[in-house]
Write an enzyme that holds these catalytic residues in place. Structure first.
Site, PDB file in Angstrom:
ATOM      1  N   ASP A  11       0.948  -1.122   0.135  1.00 11.62           N
ATOM      2  CA  ASP A  11      -0.016  -0.021  -0.057  1.00 11.62           C
ATOM      3  C   ASP A  11       0.832   1.138  -0.124  1.00 11.62           C
ATOM      4  O   ASP A  11       2.142   1.062  -0.164  1.00 11.62           O
ATOM      5  CB  ASP A  11      -0.879  -0.112   1.191  1.00 11.62           C
ATOM      6  CG  ASP A  11      -0.311   0.247   2.484  1.00 11.62           C
ATOM      7  OD1 ASP A  11       1.102   0.100   2.560  1.00 11.62           O
ATOM      8  OD2 ASP A  11      -0.998   0.242   3.580  1.00 11.62           O
ATOM      9  N   CYS A  68       3.118  -3.012   4.095  1.00  8.44           N
ATOM     10  CA  CYS A  68       2.399  -2.041   4.425  1.00  8.44           C
ATOM     11  C   CYS A  68       3.171  -1.295   5.638  1.00  8.44           C
ATOM     12  O   CYS A  68       4.455  -1.379   5.809  1.00  8.44           O
ATOM     13  CB  CYS A  68       1.270  -2.520   4.796  1.00  8.44           C
ATOM     14  SG  CYS A  68       1.000  -3.536   6.268  1.00  8.44           S
ATOM     15  N   THR A  70       2.924  -1.354   8.951  1.00  5.78           N
ATOM     16  CA  THR A  70       3.243  -2.519   9.886  1.00  5.78           C
ATOM     17  C   THR A  70       3.634  -3.845   9.344  1.00  5.78           C
ATOM     18  O   THR A  70       4.345  -4.799  10.100  1.00  5.78           O
ATOM     19  CB  THR A  70       2.384  -2.401  10.983  1.00  5.78           C
ATOM     20  OG1 THR A  70       1.034  -2.852  10.408  1.00  5.78           O
ATOM     21  CG2 THR A  70       2.075  -1.296  11.770  1.00  5.78           C
ATOM     22  N   HIS A 101      10.576 -23.986   8.414  1.00  2.00           N
ATOM     23  CA  HIS A 101       9.609 -24.622   9.213  1.00  2.00           C
ATOM     24  C   HIS A 101       8.306 -24.754   8.679  1.00  2.00           C
ATOM     25  O   HIS A 101       7.398 -25.692   9.015  1.00  2.00           O
ATOM     26  CB  HIS A 101       9.757 -24.368  10.744  1.00  2.00           C
ATOM     27  CG  HIS A 101      11.067 -24.524  11.465  1.00  2.00           C
ATOM     28  ND1 HIS A 101      11.302 -24.454  12.637  1.00  2.00           N
ATOM     29  CD2 HIS A 101      12.226 -24.942  11.030  1.00  2.00           C
ATOM     30  CE1 HIS A 101      12.458 -24.819  13.112  1.00  2.00           C
ATOM     31  NE2 HIS A 101      13.403 -24.990  11.957  1.00  2.00           N
ATOM     32  N   HIS A 136       8.412 -31.157   9.936  1.00  3.79           N
ATOM     33  CA  HIS A 136       7.587 -29.691   9.594  1.00  3.79           C
ATOM     34  C   HIS A 136       6.429 -29.582   8.480  1.00  3.79           C
ATOM     35  O   HIS A 136       5.501 -29.096   8.579  1.00  3.79           O
ATOM     36  CB  HIS A 136       8.788 -28.651   9.202  1.00  3.79           C
ATOM     37  CG  HIS A 136       9.811 -28.325  10.177  1.00  3.79           C
ATOM     38  ND1 HIS A 136       9.611 -27.787  11.343  1.00  3.79           N
ATOM     39  CD2 HIS A 136      11.066 -28.661  10.045  1.00  3.79           C
ATOM     40  CE1 HIS A 136      10.567 -27.900  12.107  1.00  3.79           C
ATOM     41  NE2 HIS A 136      11.724 -28.388  11.426  1.00  3.79           N
TER      42      HIS A 136
HETATM   43  C1  RB5 Z   1      -1.819   2.634   6.541  1.00  2.00           C
HETATM   44  O1  RB5 Z   1      -1.893   3.792   7.143  1.00  2.00           O
HETATM   45  C2  RB5 Z   1      -1.610   1.500   7.385  1.00  2.00           C
HETATM   46  O2  RB5 Z   1      -2.721   1.408   8.279  1.00  2.00           O
HETATM   47  C3  RB5 Z   1      -1.371   0.263   6.919  1.00  2.00           C
HETATM   48  O3  RB5 Z   1      -0.358   0.462   5.940  1.00  2.00           O
HETATM   49  C4  RB5 Z   1      -0.670  -1.039   7.610  1.00  2.00           C
HETATM   50  O4  RB5 Z   1       0.066  -0.682   8.423  1.00  2.00           O
HETATM   51  C5  RB5 Z   1      -1.975  -1.945   8.109  1.00  2.00           C
HETATM   52  O5  RB5 Z   1      -1.790  -2.649   8.815  1.00  2.00           O
END
Ligand code: RB5
Length: 144
Positions: A11, A68, A70, A101, A136
């Site tokens: 994203d 993304c 996180t 694994h 595994h």
């Molecule tokens: C975008 O702001 C953020 O929410 C997205 O990139 C991601 O981290 C969601 O899990």
């Protein structure tokens, strides 16, 4: 890394690392499909996750990479797709183990969480590590 075919997507919050990973793939002649996003304009990560995972499940790609902010949203969305084993990794030990694994077929990264060089090291280890099989395999089969 001979038979790798990568599907990659991010994203807006993962866009810069996606581009860095694409540079890495180009430098090693690893084939890939970039499903987007192609700008930093806000977009919805579940659509990108689905697009990468569909390519992995259909065989158009054999591994997926999703970035993304996180890595969490991407991993939650990817793991909803039957047959996808997505691993959110923030260290190289987990990246290696997710392949050896868990036979992870999708790697998720968080651009807002880890540094660029660590992210690229994780990609490198993850792409180079094979599945160990044996005990595994029994456990992965249980998931499937
Ligand atoms: C975008 O702001 C953020 O929410 C997205 O990139 C991601 O981290 C969601 O899990």
């Amino acid at each position: 890394m001979d038979d790798l075919k990568i599907a990659i997507g991010s994203d807006h919050a993962g866009y810069e690392y996606k581009e860095k990973i694409i540079d890495y793939l180009n430098a090693r002649n690893i084939p890939y499909t970039d499903v987007g996003t192609h700008t930093k304009e806000s977009c919805d990560y579940p659509e990108i996750a689905r697009s990468v995972c569909e390519r992995v499940i259909s065989g158009q790609a054999n591994r997926g990479i999703l970035v993304c902010g996180t890595g969490i949203g991407m991993s939650i969305a990817a793991n909803k797709v039957r047959g996808i084993r997505a691993a959110l990794c923030g260290d190289t030990y987990s990246a290696r183990a997710s392949r050896a694994h868990n036979n992870a077929n999708v790697l998720c990264l968080g651009e807002r969480v880890i540094g660029e060089h660590l992210a690229l090291d994780i990609v490198d280890v993850w792409l180079q590590t094979g599945f160990d099989g044996s005990r595994h395999k029994r456990r992965v089969d249980m998931i499937e």
